[in-house]
Design a protein around this motif. Structure first.
Motif, short mmCIF file in Angstrom:
data_model
loop_
_atom_site.label_atom_id
_atom_site.label_comp_id
_atom_site.label_asym_id
_atom_site.label_seq_id
_atom_site.Cartn_x
_atom_site.Cartn_y
_atom_site.Cartn_z
N GLN A 26 0.81 -1.21 0.00
CA GLN A 26 0.00 0.00 0.00
C GLN A 26 0.85 1.27 0.00
O GLN A 26 1.97 1.29 0.52
CB GLN A 26 -0.93 0.01 1.22
CG GLN A 26 -1.86 -1.17 1.32
CD GLN A 26 -2.83 -1.25 0.15
OE1 GLN A 26 -3.04 -0.27 -0.56
NE2 GLN A 26 -3.40 -2.42 -0.07
N ASN A 27 0.30 2.31 -0.57
CA ASN A 27 0.93 3.63 -0.56
C ASN A 27 0.27 4.44 0.55
O ASN A 27 -0.88 4.85 0.44
CB ASN A 27 0.74 4.32 -1.91
CG ASN A 27 1.48 5.64 -2.00
OD1 ASN A 27 1.95 6.17 -0.98
ND2 ASN A 27 1.58 6.18 -3.19
N TYR A 28 0.99 4.67 1.63
CA TYR A 28 0.45 5.37 2.78
C TYR A 28 0.75 6.86 2.76
O TYR A 28 0.60 7.54 3.78
CB TYR A 28 1.00 4.75 4.07
CG TYR A 28 0.60 3.31 4.28
CD1 TYR A 28 -0.74 2.95 4.41
CD2 TYR A 28 1.56 2.30 4.32
CE1 TYR A 28 -1.10 1.63 4.59
CE2 TYR A 28 1.21 0.98 4.51
CZ TYR A 28 -0.13 0.65 4.64
OH TYR A 28 -0.50 -0.66 4.83
N ASN A 29 1.20 7.36 1.62
CA ASN A 29 1.52 8.77 1.49
C ASN A 29 0.37 9.51 0.81
O ASN A 29 -0.15 9.07 -0.22
CB ASN A 29 2.80 8.96 0.68
CG ASN A 29 3.99 8.36 1.39
OD1 ASN A 29 4.26 8.69 2.54
ND2 ASN A 29 4.69 7.46 0.71
N LYS A 30 -0.01 10.64 1.35
CA LYS A 30 -1.10 11.45 0.82
C LYS A 30 -0.81 11.90 -0.61
O LYS A 30 0.34 11.84 -1.09
CB LYS A 30 -1.27 12.68 1.69
CG LYS A 30 -0.09 13.65 1.57
CD LYS A 30 -0.16 14.80 2.53
CE LYS A 30 1.07 15.70 2.33
NZ LYS A 30 1.17 16.73 3.35
N LYS A 171 -3.49 5.96 8.07
CA LYS A 171 -2.73 5.43 6.92
C LYS A 171 -3.60 4.52 6.07
O LYS A 171 -3.46 4.49 4.84
CB LYS A 171 -1.49 4.67 7.42
CG LYS A 171 -0.34 5.58 7.84
CD LYS A 171 0.88 4.77 8.23
CE LYS A 171 2.07 5.69 8.49
NZ LYS A 171 3.29 4.94 8.89
N THR A 172 -4.51 3.79 6.70
CA THR A 172 -5.40 2.91 5.93
C THR A 172 -6.29 3.72 4.99
O THR A 172 -6.44 3.38 3.82
CB THR A 172 -6.26 2.05 6.87
OG1 THR A 172 -5.40 1.21 7.65
CG2 THR A 172 -7.22 1.17 6.08
N THR A 174 -5.73 6.71 3.90
CA THR A 174 -4.86 7.33 2.89
C THR A 174 -4.55 6.34 1.77
O THR A 174 -4.63 6.67 0.58
CB THR A 174 -3.55 7.82 3.54
OG1 THR A 174 -3.85 8.86 4.45
CG2 THR A 174 -2.58 8.34 2.49
N ALA A 175 -4.22 5.10 2.14
CA ALA A 175 -3.95 4.07 1.13
C ALA A 175 -5.18 3.82 0.27
O ALA A 175 -5.08 3.61 -0.95
CB ALA A 175 -3.51 2.77 1.80
N VAL A 203 0.75 11.72 5.90
CA VAL A 203 -0.50 10.97 5.75
C VAL A 203 -1.65 11.84 5.28
O VAL A 203 -2.48 11.41 4.46
CB VAL A 203 -0.86 10.29 7.10
CG1 VAL A 203 -2.15 9.50 6.99
CG2 VAL A 203 0.28 9.37 7.54
#
Length: 412
Positions: A26-30, A171-172, A174-175, A203
């Protein structure tokens, strides 16, 4: 030879399995390049709480244009809690069919047609604070739904989150937003309990630093199990947080109470001025369809808004306090400064401020206000009048719970 072939086959299968697994990391970056200045808009909760419907939201969008708020920079029409209907047999969320009979996609299209953007609300827990369906366990479905509707902004609350850790929960979502593929501003509404300023910049785009605001200037509302805070109490709670804020990631001291009837005109000015100095999101919380002229003039003061929206993105700081009057400064682009004198007393106060006394240094921005080296012309941002230069000692009187707010521009 057979052993070699078997080993090669085994490695091939193993590598393929791991490479396939990597597709699901997953990508957890905004989303980047959003909210490069503090978001400006309107939210339904402070005035209307759960009493929201599509007709009212359309009228608010119309008023955002007709009152000049759109021209002043307000962009988002954010629907807070209680828009929810339920979930269908596959778990997908749908809006209340009585309050939003046309559906969210049609409402989003209407708001977009006005040159505005739409925001929506959910919660990291099983239920929202208003008892509607939360996103826990449905994050990816909800993100897909919001993207399909054309949502631009998500306020994500923190009620009914038993057993969850805030950083992981945010983070979830955001992903999920990243996987849905539509750039959406994420407003982390975790109330500051788990220090979101430490992990939030990667995030989300803004994060609440405190519990809810309360519609008073200087008080605390005790609800028993939780407290809501007046404007001054929330201001005090921002101490030490400015180093975490900047373009694309902002401290959020909550929505504004300007125009909701409990604050005086002076207190409305002070509230708006301090949110501007804090580089805070400017999210109006009043009924903009029926606001009086004074409220409209506060919310659309373009000079004060320019301080908030300054592209340098530095949050202001308190320089000193003298006899209930706080002096705040905010470095801005092109060498400019904003200076705000806040009278926290109910009594009229006189001030004298000697610009020549000593340089004021901001270690965070590496900026210095040194009038021995350079002089500045000053503009009063509420009267719109020339306020002289920094060559002379500033002498003024400030009414109780009011401000004197100045923009300083270097004289070349």
């Amino acid at each position: 030879m057979k052993k070699f072939s078997f080993l090669a086959l085994f490695l091939s299968i193993t590598i393929t399995a791991f490479s396939q697994g990597n597709n699901y990391v997953q990508n957890y970056n905004k989303y980047e390049n959003l909210a490069l200045t503090p978001p400006m808009g309107w939210n339904s909760w402070n005035k209307f709480a759960c009493n929201v419907d599509e007709n009212m939201i359309r009228q608010i969008a119309d008023a955002m244009v007709s009152t000049g708020m759109k021209d002043a920079g307000y962009t988002y029409i954010n629907i807070d809690d209680c828009w929810h209907g339920g979930r269908d047999s596959l778990g997908f969320i749908y809006p209340d069919p009585v309050r939003f009979p046309s559906g969210m996609k049609a409402l989003a299209d209407y708001i977009h047609s006005k040159g505005l953007k739409i925001g929506i609300y959910s919660d990291a827990g099983s239920q929202t604070c208003g008892g509607r369906p939360g996103s826990r366990g449905y994050e990816f479905q909800d993100a897909l739904t919001y993207a399909a509707w054309g949502i631009d902004y998500l306020k994500y609350d923190w009620c009914n989150t038993e057993g969850l850790k805030a950083e992981g929960a945010y983070k979830t979502i955001t992903a999920a937003l990243r996987r849905a593929g539509r750039p959406i501003v994420l407003s982390i509404c975790e109330w500051g309990n788990d220090k979101p300023w430490e992990w939030g910049p990667q995030v989300g785009h803004l994060w609440r630093t405190t519990g809810d605001i309360y519609n008073c200037f200087d008080c605390i509302k005790d609800h028993g199990t939780w407290k809501a805070f007046g404007v001054m109490q929330i201001l005090d709670k921002q101490d030490g947080l400015r180093r975490y804020a900047g373009p694309g990631h902002w401290n959020d001291p909550d929505m504004m109470e300007i125009g909701n009837g409990q604050l005086t005109p002076a207190e409305d000015r002070a509230h708006f001025s301090m949110w501007a100095m804090l580089a805070a999101p400017l999210i109006a919380g009043n009924d903009i369809r029926s606001m009086d002229k004074e409220t409209q003039e506060v919310l659309t003061n373009k000079d004060v808004i320019a301080v908030n929206q300054d592209s340098l993105g530095v949050q202001g700081f308190k320089h000193e306090t003298r006899d209930s009057v706080e002096t705040w400064l905010k470095p801005m682009k092109n060498g400019a400064w904003a200076v705000c004198f806040l009278n926290r007393s109910t009594k009229v106060k006189s001030i004298e401020f000697n610009w020549q006394e000593k340089p004021i240094v901001d270690e965070l921005s590496k900026r210095e206000l040194n009038t021995a080296v350079r002089q500045y012309k000053m503009k009063n941002l509420w009267t719109k009048k020339d306020a002289g230069t920094t060559k002379k000692v500033l002498k003024a009187t400030i009414q109780g719970h009011d401000v004197l707010m100045l923009a300083l521009t270097e004289i070349k």
